[in-house]
Scaffold this active site. Structure first.
Site, mmCIF file in Angstrom:
data_model
loop_
_atom_site.group_PDB
_atom_site.id
_atom_site.type_symbol
_atom_site.label_atom_id
_atom_site.label_comp_id
_atom_site.label_asym_id
_atom_site.label_seq_id
_atom_site.Cartn_x
_atom_site.Cartn_y
_atom_site.Cartn_z
ATOM 1 N N ASP A 131 3.663 -49.465 -9.815
ATOM 2 C CA ASP A 131 3.382 -49.551 -11.429
ATOM 3 C C ASP A 131 2.641 -50.990 -11.041
ATOM 4 O O ASP A 131 2.605 -51.655 -12.356
ATOM 5 C CB ASP A 131 4.647 -50.775 -11.721
ATOM 6 C CG ASP A 131 6.043 -50.081 -11.851
ATOM 7 O OD1 ASP A 131 5.769 -48.546 -12.438
ATOM 8 O OD2 ASP A 131 7.017 -49.516 -11.029
ATOM 9 N N LYS A 135 -2.325 -49.451 -12.320
ATOM 10 C CA LYS A 135 -3.041 -48.561 -11.833
ATOM 11 C C LYS A 135 -4.377 -47.434 -13.337
ATOM 12 O O LYS A 135 -5.544 -47.207 -13.471
ATOM 13 C CB LYS A 135 -3.061 -47.018 -10.769
ATOM 14 C CG LYS A 135 -2.279 -48.070 -9.713
ATOM 15 C CD LYS A 135 -2.308 -46.919 -8.069
ATOM 16 C CE LYS A 135 -0.716 -46.350 -8.795
ATOM 17 N NZ LYS A 135 0.578 -47.461 -9.284
ATOM 18 N N GLY A 170 4.341 -43.014 -14.168
ATOM 19 C CA GLY A 170 4.259 -43.105 -15.302
ATOM 20 C C GLY A 170 3.267 -44.521 -15.662
ATOM 21 O O GLY A 170 2.959 -45.058 -15.280
ATOM 22 N N HIS A 171 1.542 -43.502 -15.950
ATOM 23 C CA HIS A 171 0.377 -44.601 -15.809
ATOM 24 C C HIS A 171 0.142 -44.779 -17.627
ATOM 25 O O HIS A 171 -0.256 -44.168 -18.063
ATOM 26 C CB HIS A 171 -0.600 -43.579 -15.619
ATOM 27 C CG HIS A 171 -0.434 -43.463 -13.403
ATOM 28 N ND1 HIS A 171 -1.308 -43.278 -13.258
ATOM 29 C CD2 HIS A 171 -0.401 -44.007 -12.735
ATOM 30 C CE1 HIS A 171 -1.227 -43.082 -11.879
ATOM 31 N NE2 HIS A 171 -0.576 -44.090 -11.973
ATOM 32 N N GLN A 192 2.784 -44.165 -7.475
ATOM 33 C CA GLN A 192 3.772 -45.284 -7.470
ATOM 34 C C GLN A 192 3.029 -46.157 -6.325
ATOM 35 O O GLN A 192 1.257 -46.503 -6.890
ATOM 36 C CB GLN A 192 4.325 -44.016 -6.160
ATOM 37 C CG GLN A 192 5.418 -43.215 -6.554
ATOM 38 C CD GLN A 192 4.790 -42.037 -6.774
ATOM 39 O OE1 GLN A 192 4.258 -41.487 -6.553
ATOM 40 N NE2 GLN A 192 5.023 -41.633 -8.567
HETATM 41 P P1 IMP Z 1 11.617 -40.408 -6.246
HETATM 42 O O1 IMP Z 1 10.229 -40.917 -6.727
HETATM 43 O O2 IMP Z 1 12.042 -40.034 -8.473
HETATM 44 O O3 IMP Z 1 12.129 -40.072 -5.349
HETATM 45 O O4 IMP Z 1 12.669 -42.213 -6.434
HETATM 46 C C1 IMP Z 1 12.051 -43.039 -5.185
HETATM 47 C C2 IMP Z 1 12.319 -44.315 -5.497
HETATM 48 O O5 IMP Z 1 10.857 -44.039 -5.762
HETATM 49 C C3 IMP Z 1 13.143 -44.685 -6.478
HETATM 50 O O6 IMP Z 1 13.191 -46.386 -5.988
HETATM 51 C C4 IMP Z 1 11.740 -44.382 -7.739
HETATM 52 O O7 IMP Z 1 12.202 -45.593 -8.490
HETATM 53 C C5 IMP Z 1 10.594 -45.557 -7.342
HETATM 54 N N1 IMP Z 1 9.525 -44.297 -7.806
HETATM 55 C C6 IMP Z 1 8.602 -43.172 -8.027
HETATM 56 N N2 IMP Z 1 7.710 -42.742 -8.991
HETATM 57 C C7 IMP Z 1 7.885 -44.438 -8.892
HETATM 58 C C8 IMP Z 1 6.218 -45.552 -9.991
HETATM 59 O O8 IMP Z 1 5.634 -44.612 -10.142
HETATM 60 N N3 IMP Z 1 6.099 -46.438 -9.886
HETATM 61 C C9 IMP Z 1 7.272 -47.582 -9.547
HETATM 62 N N4 IMP Z 1 8.289 -46.972 -8.788
HETATM 63 C C10 IMP Z 1 8.030 -45.096 -8.256
#
Ligand code: IMP
Length: 429
Positions: A13, A16, A40-41, A224
Protein backbone atom coordinates in the site's frame (compact mmCIF):
# COMPACT_ATOMS: atom_id res chain seq x y z
CA UNK A 1 14.85 3.73 -18.15
CA UNK A 2 15.21 0.23 -19.62
CA UNK A 3 14.12 -2.91 -17.72
CA UNK A 4 13.13 -1.83 -14.23
CA UNK A 5 11.62 -3.58 -11.24
CA UNK A 6 9.42 -1.43 -9.02
CA UNK A 7 8.57 -2.87 -5.63
CA UNK A 8 6.97 -1.84 -2.35
CA UNK A 9 9.65 -1.37 0.30
CA UNK A 10 7.36 -1.54 3.35
CA UNK A 11 4.21 -3.62 4.09
CA UNK A 12 2.41 -2.84 0.83
CA UNK A 13 0.00 0.00 0.00
CA UNK A 14 2.92 2.38 -0.55
CA UNK A 15 1.20 3.94 -3.56
CA UNK A 16 2.84 1.88 -6.31
CA UNK A 17 -0.23 2.34 -8.55
CA UNK A 18 0.46 6.06 -8.97
CA UNK A 19 4.19 5.52 -9.59
CA UNK A 20 3.52 2.81 -12.19
CA UNK A 21 1.06 5.16 -13.82
CA UNK A 22 3.78 7.84 -14.06
CA UNK A 23 6.47 5.44 -15.28
CA UNK A 24 4.08 3.86 -17.77
CA UNK A 25 4.62 6.88 -20.03
CA UNK A 26 8.19 5.68 -20.59
CA UNK A 27 7.43 1.93 -20.67
CA UNK A 28 6.40 -0.36 -23.49
CA UNK A 29 5.53 -3.41 -21.37
CA UNK A 30 4.23 -3.58 -17.79
CA UNK A 31 4.40 -6.91 -16.04
CA UNK A 32 2.87 -8.31 -12.85
CA UNK A 33 4.99 -11.12 -11.45
CA UNK A 34 3.48 -12.27 -8.14
CA UNK A 35 0.41 -12.09 -5.94
CA UNK A 36 -3.14 -12.12 -7.22
CA UNK A 37 -6.28 -10.11 -6.57
CA UNK A 38 -5.15 -9.55 -2.97
CA UNK A 39 -3.40 -6.49 -4.45
CA UNK A 40 -5.26 -3.25 -4.98
CA UNK A 41 -3.55 -0.56 -7.05
CA UNK A 42 -5.41 2.72 -7.03
CA UNK A 43 -4.88 5.26 -9.80
CA UNK A 44 -6.46 8.72 -9.79
CA UNK A 45 -7.53 9.68 -13.31
CA UNK A 46 -8.49 13.34 -13.01
CA UNK A 47 -10.62 12.78 -9.91
CA UNK A 48 -11.83 9.33 -11.08
CA UNK A 49 -10.34 6.58 -8.94
CA UNK A 50 -9.66 3.27 -10.68
CA UNK A 51 -8.72 0.27 -8.53
CA UNK A 52 -7.01 -2.63 -10.26
CA UNK A 53 -6.43 -5.97 -8.56
CA UNK A 54 -5.15 -8.36 -11.21
CA UNK A 55 -4.39 -6.25 -14.23
CA UNK A 56 -1.23 -4.08 -14.24
CA UNK A 57 -2.02 -0.38 -13.66
CA UNK A 58 -0.23 0.34 -16.95
CA UNK A 59 -3.37 -0.81 -18.82
CA UNK A 60 -4.70 2.75 -18.42
CA UNK A 61 -2.04 3.90 -20.91
CA UNK A 62 -3.36 2.84 -24.26
CA UNK A 63 0.00 2.10 -25.87
CA UNK A 64 1.44 -0.18 -23.21
CA UNK A 65 1.29 -3.97 -23.40
CA UNK A 66 0.43 -5.57 -20.06
CA UNK A 67 1.52 -9.00 -18.97
CA UNK A 68 0.49 -11.20 -16.06
CA UNK A 69 3.43 -13.51 -15.44
CA UNK A 70 3.64 -17.14 -14.35
CA UNK A 71 4.25 -16.12 -10.72
CA UNK A 72 0.77 -14.59 -10.41
CA UNK A 73 -2.24 -16.57 -9.16
CA UNK A 74 -5.34 -15.79 -11.16
CA UNK A 75 -8.97 -15.68 -10.04
CA UNK A 76 -10.70 -15.96 -13.40
CA UNK A 77 -14.06 -14.56 -12.24
CA UNK A 78 -12.32 -11.52 -10.72
CA UNK A 79 -10.16 -11.09 -13.83
CA UNK A 80 -13.20 -10.96 -16.14
CA UNK A 81 -14.91 -8.45 -13.84
CA UNK A 82 -11.87 -6.19 -14.12
CA UNK A 83 -11.75 -6.52 -17.90
CA UNK A 84 -15.45 -5.58 -17.96
CA UNK A 85 -14.89 -2.57 -15.66
CA UNK A 86 -12.17 -1.33 -18.01
CA UNK A 87 -14.39 -1.90 -21.05
CA UNK A 88 -17.11 0.27 -19.44
CA UNK A 89 -14.50 3.02 -19.11
CA UNK A 90 -13.64 2.72 -22.79
CA UNK A 91 -10.33 0.92 -22.24
CA UNK A 92 -9.90 -2.10 -24.50
CA UNK A 93 -7.54 -4.85 -23.45
CA UNK A 94 -7.71 -7.24 -26.41
CA UNK A 95 -4.33 -7.60 -28.07
CA UNK A 96 -2.44 -5.80 -25.30
CA UNK A 97 -3.11 -7.89 -22.21
CA UNK A 98 -1.55 -11.33 -21.94
CA UNK A 99 -1.52 -13.95 -19.20
CA UNK A 100 1.10 -16.65 -18.76
CA UNK A 101 0.00 -20.17 -19.60
CA UNK A 102 1.94 -21.23 -16.49
CA UNK A 103 0.01 -18.99 -14.07
CA UNK A 104 -1.90 -20.95 -11.43
CA UNK A 105 -5.67 -20.63 -11.08
CA UNK A 106 -7.41 -19.66 -7.83
CA UNK A 107 -10.43 -21.95 -7.42
CA UNK A 108 -13.49 -21.60 -5.18
CA UNK A 109 -12.01 -24.13 -2.76
CA UNK A 110 -8.91 -21.94 -2.30
CA UNK A 111 -11.06 -18.97 -1.27
CA UNK A 112 -13.20 -21.12 1.02
CA UNK A 113 -10.19 -22.75 2.72
CA UNK A 114 -8.56 -19.32 3.19
CA UNK A 115 -11.72 -18.12 5.00
CA UNK A 116 -12.20 -21.27 7.07
CA UNK A 117 -8.55 -21.34 8.14
CA UNK A 118 -8.63 -17.73 9.25
CA UNK A 119 -11.85 -18.32 11.22
CA UNK A 120 -10.33 -21.33 12.99
CA UNK A 121 -7.06 -19.58 13.85
CA UNK A 122 -8.55 -17.14 16.35
CA UNK A 123 -5.73 -15.02 17.76
CA UNK A 124 -3.17 -16.65 15.50
CA UNK A 125 -4.87 -15.53 12.27
CA UNK A 126 -2.82 -13.79 9.58
CA UNK A 127 -5.51 -11.29 8.63
CA UNK A 128 -5.47 -12.39 4.97
CA UNK A 129 -7.55 -10.78 2.25
CA UNK A 130 -9.50 -14.08 2.04
CA UNK A 131 -8.97 -14.22 -1.71
CA UNK A 132 -7.56 -17.76 -1.61
CA UNK A 133 -3.99 -16.60 -2.23
CA UNK A 134 -2.20 -18.73 0.41
CA UNK A 135 -4.05 -21.99 -0.38
CA UNK A 136 -3.45 -21.50 -4.12
CA UNK A 137 0.31 -20.94 -3.70
CA UNK A 138 0.30 -23.83 -1.21
CA UNK A 139 -1.12 -26.13 -3.88
CA UNK A 140 1.41 -24.85 -6.40
CA UNK A 141 4.31 -25.80 -4.15
CA UNK A 142 2.58 -29.06 -3.16
CA UNK A 143 2.22 -29.90 -6.87
CA UNK A 144 -1.55 -29.91 -6.58
CA UNK A 145 -2.12 -26.72 -8.53
CA UNK A 146 -3.93 -26.25 -11.83
CA UNK A 147 -2.39 -23.87 -14.35
CA UNK A 148 -3.98 -22.01 -17.24
CA UNK A 149 -2.31 -24.39 -19.71
CA UNK A 150 -3.97 -27.28 -17.85
CA UNK A 151 -7.34 -25.59 -18.27
CA UNK A 152 -6.64 -25.11 -21.97
CA UNK A 153 -6.38 -28.88 -22.41
CA UNK A 154 -9.69 -30.31 -21.21
CA UNK A 155 -8.32 -33.86 -20.90
CA UNK A 156 -5.64 -32.69 -18.50
CA UNK A 157 -8.03 -30.35 -16.71
CA UNK A 158 -10.66 -33.03 -16.12
CA UNK A 159 -8.16 -35.44 -14.60
CA UNK A 160 -6.43 -32.87 -12.42
CA UNK A 161 -9.65 -31.32 -11.15
CA UNK A 162 -10.97 -34.78 -10.24
CA UNK A 163 -7.80 -35.62 -8.35
CA UNK A 164 -7.56 -32.30 -6.54
CA UNK A 165 -11.26 -32.16 -5.62
CA UNK A 166 -11.01 -35.61 -4.07
CA UNK A 167 -8.42 -34.29 -1.64
CA UNK A 168 -10.11 -30.94 -1.04
CA UNK A 169 -13.52 -32.46 -0.41
CA UNK A 170 -12.08 -34.97 2.07
CA UNK A 171 -10.32 -32.13 3.87
CA UNK A 172 -13.41 -29.91 3.89
CA UNK A 173 -15.50 -32.71 5.31
CA UNK A 174 -13.06 -34.04 7.91
CA UNK A 175 -11.44 -30.87 9.18
CA UNK A 176 -14.00 -28.15 8.59
CA UNK A 177 -17.24 -30.19 8.44
CA UNK A 178 -18.12 -28.33 5.27
CA UNK A 179 -20.13 -29.66 2.35
CA UNK A 180 -18.10 -30.81 -0.69
CA UNK A 181 -17.74 -29.09 -4.06
CA UNK A 182 -19.44 -30.69 -7.05
CA UNK A 183 -17.04 -31.75 -9.78
CA UNK A 184 -19.72 -31.39 -12.47
CA UNK A 185 -20.68 -27.83 -11.55
CA UNK A 186 -17.08 -26.70 -11.25
CA UNK A 187 -16.06 -28.38 -14.49
CA UNK A 188 -18.92 -26.66 -16.30
CA UNK A 189 -18.06 -23.19 -14.92
CA UNK A 190 -14.37 -23.47 -15.75
CA UNK A 191 -15.01 -24.88 -19.21
CA UNK A 192 -16.90 -21.64 -19.90
CA UNK A 193 -14.09 -19.56 -18.39
CA UNK A 194 -11.70 -21.44 -20.65
CA UNK A 195 -13.30 -20.01 -23.79
CA UNK A 196 -13.14 -16.47 -22.38
CA UNK A 197 -9.54 -16.61 -21.13
CA UNK A 198 -8.11 -18.37 -24.22
CA UNK A 199 -7.40 -15.17 -26.23
CA UNK A 200 -5.27 -13.82 -23.37
CA UNK A 201 -3.13 -16.91 -22.75
CA UNK A 202 0.48 -16.90 -24.02
CA UNK A 203 3.95 -18.17 -23.32
CA UNK A 204 4.78 -14.82 -21.71
CA UNK A 205 8.46 -15.64 -21.08
CA UNK A 206 8.86 -15.86 -24.84
CA UNK A 207 6.79 -12.69 -25.33
CA UNK A 208 9.06 -10.76 -22.91
CA UNK A 209 12.20 -12.21 -24.46
CA UNK A 210 11.09 -10.98 -27.87
CA UNK A 211 10.19 -7.58 -26.45
CA UNK A 212 13.60 -7.27 -24.80
CA UNK A 213 15.39 -8.24 -28.01
CA UNK A 214 13.51 -5.41 -29.75
CA UNK A 215 14.82 -3.10 -26.98
CA UNK A 216 11.34 -2.45 -25.62
CA UNK A 217 11.32 -0.98 -22.11
CA UNK A 218 9.85 -3.39 -19.57
CA UNK A 219 8.58 -2.34 -16.17
CA UNK A 220 8.00 -5.06 -13.57
CA UNK A 221 5.18 -4.04 -11.22
CA UNK A 222 5.48 -5.48 -7.72
CA UNK A 223 2.40 -6.07 -5.58
CA UNK A 224 2.26 -6.02 -1.76
CA UNK A 225 5.63 -5.10 -0.22
CA UNK A 226 9.00 -6.53 0.80
CA UNK A 227 7.97 -6.98 4.44
CA UNK A 228 5.11 -9.18 3.19
CA UNK A 229 7.50 -11.34 1.15
CA UNK A 230 7.21 -15.01 2.14
CA UNK A 231 11.02 -15.26 2.54
CA UNK A 232 12.12 -11.79 3.58
CA UNK A 233 9.06 -10.50 5.41
CA UNK A 234 7.63 -10.83 8.90
CA UNK A 235 6.85 -14.54 8.53
CA UNK A 236 4.24 -15.97 9.12
CA UNK A 237 2.47 -12.59 8.85
CA UNK A 238 3.23 -12.35 5.15
CA UNK A 239 1.61 -13.08 1.83
CA UNK A 240 2.50 -16.33 0.07
CA UNK A 241 4.68 -15.03 -2.76
CA UNK A 242 8.02 -13.26 -3.26
CA UNK A 243 7.00 -9.61 -3.28
CA UNK A 244 10.66 -8.52 -3.36
CA UNK A 245 12.72 -7.97 -6.53
CA UNK A 246 13.72 -11.64 -6.82
CA UNK A 247 10.08 -12.51 -7.47
CA UNK A 248 10.26 -10.65 -10.78
CA UNK A 249 12.78 -13.15 -12.09
CA UNK A 250 11.10 -16.41 -11.04
CA UNK A 251 7.65 -14.95 -11.65
CA UNK A 252 8.24 -14.08 -15.32
CA UNK A 253 11.07 -16.22 -16.64
CA UNK A 254 13.12 -13.10 -17.40
CA UNK A 255 16.85 -13.46 -16.79
CA UNK A 256 18.33 -11.37 -13.94
CA UNK A 257 21.00 -10.29 -16.44
CA UNK A 258 18.38 -8.28 -18.28
CA UNK A 259 17.31 -6.13 -15.32
CA UNK A 260 18.92 -2.72 -15.17
CA UNK A 261 17.33 -1.08 -12.14
CA UNK A 262 15.34 -1.75 -8.97
CA UNK A 263 13.29 1.07 -7.47
CA UNK A 264 11.58 0.98 -4.08
CA UNK A 265 8.41 2.83 -3.15
CA UNK A 266 7.84 3.98 0.44
CA UNK A 267 5.31 6.13 2.19
CA UNK A 268 6.62 9.11 4.18
CA UNK A 269 5.37 7.12 7.17
CA UNK A 270 4.55 3.43 7.63
CA UNK A 271 1.29 1.49 7.30
CA UNK A 272 0.24 -2.10 7.67
CA UNK A 273 -3.03 -3.92 7.02
CA UNK A 274 -3.57 -7.37 8.51
CA UNK A 275 -1.96 -8.89 11.59
CA UNK A 276 1.70 -9.03 12.61
CA UNK A 277 4.31 -6.92 14.39
CA UNK A 278 4.46 -3.17 13.75
CA UNK A 279 7.06 -1.49 15.99
CA UNK A 280 6.51 2.19 15.09
CA UNK A 281 2.71 2.36 15.43
CA UNK A 282 1.38 5.84 16.32
CA UNK A 283 -0.32 6.60 19.64
CA UNK A 284 -4.17 6.47 19.25
CA UNK A 285 -4.78 10.22 18.59
CA UNK A 286 -2.20 10.48 15.88
CA UNK A 287 -3.27 7.11 14.47
CA UNK A 288 -6.83 8.24 13.79
CA UNK A 289 -5.62 11.62 12.46
CA UNK A 290 -3.32 9.97 9.89
CA UNK A 291 -5.83 7.23 9.03
CA UNK A 292 -8.36 9.89 8.12
CA UNK A 293 -5.97 12.31 6.42
CA UNK A 294 -4.19 9.60 4.49
CA UNK A 295 -7.40 7.65 3.70
CA UNK A 296 -5.70 4.60 5.13
CA UNK A 297 -8.29 1.97 4.38
CA UNK A 298 -7.41 -1.12 2.30
CA UNK A 299 -8.13 -0.86 -1.45
CA UNK A 300 -9.07 -4.56 -1.55
CA UNK A 301 -10.83 -5.21 1.74
CA UNK A 302 -11.65 -1.72 3.09
CA UNK A 303 -10.00 -2.60 6.43
CA UNK A 304 -8.35 0.29 8.34
CA UNK A 305 -4.55 0.23 8.09
CA UNK A 306 -2.38 0.62 11.16
CA UNK A 307 -0.13 3.66 10.75
CA UNK A 308 3.17 4.66 12.35
CA UNK A 309 6.37 6.67 11.97
CA UNK A 310 8.82 5.99 9.14
CA UNK A 311 10.74 2.87 10.07
CA UNK A 312 14.25 3.05 8.62
CA UNK A 313 15.06 -0.42 9.97
CA UNK A 314 12.33 -1.81 7.71
CA UNK A 315 13.43 0.19 4.68
CA UNK A 316 17.14 -0.64 5.22
CA UNK A 317 16.10 -4.30 5.08
CA UNK A 318 14.30 -3.63 1.79
CA UNK A 319 17.32 -1.84 0.38
CA UNK A 320 19.42 -4.85 1.30
CA UNK A 321 17.24 -7.63 -0.11
CA UNK A 322 16.19 -5.74 -3.25
CA UNK A 323 19.35 -3.76 -4.03
CA UNK A 324 17.37 -0.54 -4.38
CA UNK A 325 19.10 2.16 -6.40
CA UNK A 326 16.44 4.83 -5.83
CA UNK A 327 13.51 5.51 -3.58
CA UNK A 328 10.17 7.16 -4.29
CA UNK A 329 8.49 8.78 -1.27
CA UNK A 330 4.69 8.87 -1.34
CA UNK A 331 2.11 10.84 0.67
CA UNK A 332 4.46 13.42 2.12
CA UNK A 333 1.49 15.83 2.32
CA UNK A 334 -0.23 13.58 4.90
CA UNK A 335 2.42 14.70 7.43
CA UNK A 336 1.69 18.43 6.83
CA UNK A 337 0.88 20.32 10.02
CA UNK A 338 2.45 17.93 12.53
CA UNK A 339 4.59 19.75 15.13
CA UNK A 340 7.24 17.00 15.23
CA UNK A 341 8.17 14.12 12.95
CA UNK A 342 9.99 11.00 14.09
CA UNK A 343 12.16 8.52 12.20
CA UNK A 344 12.89 5.11 13.71
CA UNK A 345 16.61 4.41 13.19
CA UNK A 346 17.01 1.22 15.29
CA UNK A 347 15.15 -1.10 17.67
CA UNK A 348 16.02 -1.90 21.24
CA UNK A 349 15.11 -5.18 22.93
CA UNK A 350 16.51 -6.59 26.18
CA UNK A 351 19.44 -4.17 26.18
CA UNK A 352 20.45 -4.97 22.58
CA UNK A 353 20.29 -2.44 19.77
CA UNK A 354 19.13 -3.70 16.35
CA UNK A 355 20.07 -1.65 13.31
CA UNK A 356 19.16 -4.45 10.88
CA UNK A 357 15.70 -5.96 10.68
CA UNK A 358 15.55 -9.05 12.93
CA UNK A 359 13.87 -12.31 11.84
CA UNK A 360 12.83 -13.30 15.38
CA UNK A 361 9.10 -12.62 15.90
CA UNK A 362 9.52 -12.15 19.64
CA UNK A 363 12.08 -9.39 19.12
CA UNK A 364 9.83 -7.72 16.56
CA UNK A 365 6.76 -7.93 18.76
CA UNK A 366 8.49 -6.28 21.73
CA UNK A 367 11.03 -4.05 19.96
CA UNK A 368 11.20 -0.49 21.24
CA UNK A 369 11.88 1.96 18.42
CA UNK A 370 14.85 4.32 18.78
CA UNK A 371 13.74 7.62 17.26
CA UNK A 372 15.37 10.69 15.78
CA UNK A 373 13.06 13.67 16.08
CA UNK A 374 12.77 16.50 13.55
CA UNK A 375 10.61 19.62 13.49
CA UNK A 376 7.48 19.33 11.32
CA UNK A 377 6.26 21.87 8.75
CA UNK A 378 3.09 23.92 9.03
CA UNK A 379 2.60 24.88 5.36
CA UNK A 380 0.69 22.56 2.98
CA UNK A 381 2.80 20.69 0.43
CA UNK A 382 0.18 19.50 -2.04
CA UNK A 383 0.82 22.42 -4.41
CA UNK A 384 4.58 21.76 -4.53
CA UNK A 385 5.89 20.76 -7.96
CA UNK A 386 9.62 21.38 -7.54
CA UNK A 387 12.12 20.72 -4.73
CA UNK A 388 12.30 24.45 -3.92
CA UNK A 389 8.49 24.60 -3.43
CA UNK A 390 8.65 22.25 -0.44
CA UNK A 391 8.83 23.83 3.03
CA UNK A 392 12.34 23.90 4.51
CA UNK A 393 11.51 21.33 7.21
CA UNK A 394 9.98 18.93 4.67
CA UNK A 395 13.21 19.14 2.66
CA UNK A 396 15.20 18.52 5.83
CA UNK A 397 13.08 15.46 6.59
CA UNK A 398 13.68 14.03 3.11
CA UNK A 399 17.42 14.76 3.25
CA UNK A 400 17.58 13.07 6.65
CA UNK A 401 15.90 9.96 5.21
CA UNK A 402 18.52 9.86 2.45
CA UNK A 403 21.33 10.23 4.97
CA UNK A 404 20.00 7.40 7.14
CA UNK A 405 19.18 5.08 4.22
CA UNK A 406 22.16 5.98 2.02
CA UNK A 407 19.94 5.77 -1.07
CA UNK A 408 18.79 8.81 -3.10
CA UNK A 409 15.16 9.88 -3.30
CA UNK A 410 14.16 10.29 -6.95
CA UNK A 411 10.54 11.39 -6.64
CA UNK A 412 8.20 12.68 -3.96
CA UNK A 413 4.41 12.53 -4.13
CA UNK A 414 2.26 15.21 -2.46
CA UNK A 415 -1.22 14.07 -3.54
CA UNK A 416 -3.01 11.38 -5.50
CA UNK A 417 -3.13 13.20 -8.86
CA UNK A 418 -0.39 12.72 -11.45
CA UNK A 419 0.53 16.41 -11.32
CA UNK A 420 1.05 16.32 -7.54
CA UNK A 421 4.56 14.99 -7.95
CA UNK A 422 7.96 16.53 -7.25
CA UNK A 423 10.77 15.15 -9.39
CA UNK A 424 14.03 15.39 -7.43
CA UNK A 425 16.66 14.11 -9.85
CA UNK A 426 14.72 14.03 -13.13
CA UNK A 427 15.61 10.35 -13.73
CA UNK A 428 12.13 8.86 -13.42
CA UNK A 429 9.64 11.52 -14.39
P1 IMP B 1 -3.03 -12.74 1.66
O1 IMP B 1 -2.07 -12.21 0.66
O2 IMP B 1 -4.47 -12.48 1.33
O3 IMP B 1 -2.76 -14.18 1.99
O4 IMP B 1 -2.78 -11.95 3.06
C1 IMP B 1 -1.58 -12.10 3.79
C2 IMP B 1 -1.16 -10.77 4.41
O5 IMP B 1 -0.77 -9.87 3.38
C3 IMP B 1 -2.26 -10.05 5.18
O6 IMP B 1 -1.66 -9.33 6.24
C4 IMP B 1 -2.81 -9.07 4.17
O7 IMP B 1 -3.44 -7.98 4.78
C5 IMP B 1 -1.53 -8.68 3.46
N1 IMP B 1 -1.75 -8.20 2.11
C6 IMP B 1 -2.06 -8.92 1.01
N2 IMP B 1 -2.16 -8.14 -0.07
C7 IMP B 1 -1.88 -6.89 0.34
C8 IMP B 1 -1.78 -5.63 -0.35
O8 IMP B 1 -1.94 -5.52 -1.57
N3 IMP B 1 -1.46 -4.56 0.44
C9 IMP B 1 -1.23 -4.67 1.77
N4 IMP B 1 -1.30 -5.81 2.43
C10 IMP B 1 -1.62 -6.92 1.74
Amino acid sequence: MSNTILIGAQWGDEGKGKVIDLLAEKSDYIVRFQGGNNAGHTVDLGGNKVVLHHIPSGILHRKTVCVIGNGVVLDLGAFFEEVEMLRRRGITVRGRLFVSDRAHIIFDYHRLIDQLREECQGRGKIGTTKRGIGPCYGDKVNRLGIRLCDLMNLNVFRERLKMVLKEKNAMLKKIYRHRPFSFTAMYRTYSQYRRRIAPFVRNTSLLLDQADRKRKRILFEGAQGTLLDVDHGTYPYVTSSNASAGGAIAGTGMSPRRISDVIGVVKAYTTRVGEGPFPTIFPPDLLSHIQTRGEEFGATTGRPRRCGWFDAVVVRHSILVNGLSKIVVMKLDVLDGLPKIKICVAYRYRGKRYKHFPADLEVLEHAQPVYQELPGWQTPTHEARRWGDLPMNARRYLRQLETILKVPIALVSVGSERSQTVSIDGTLW
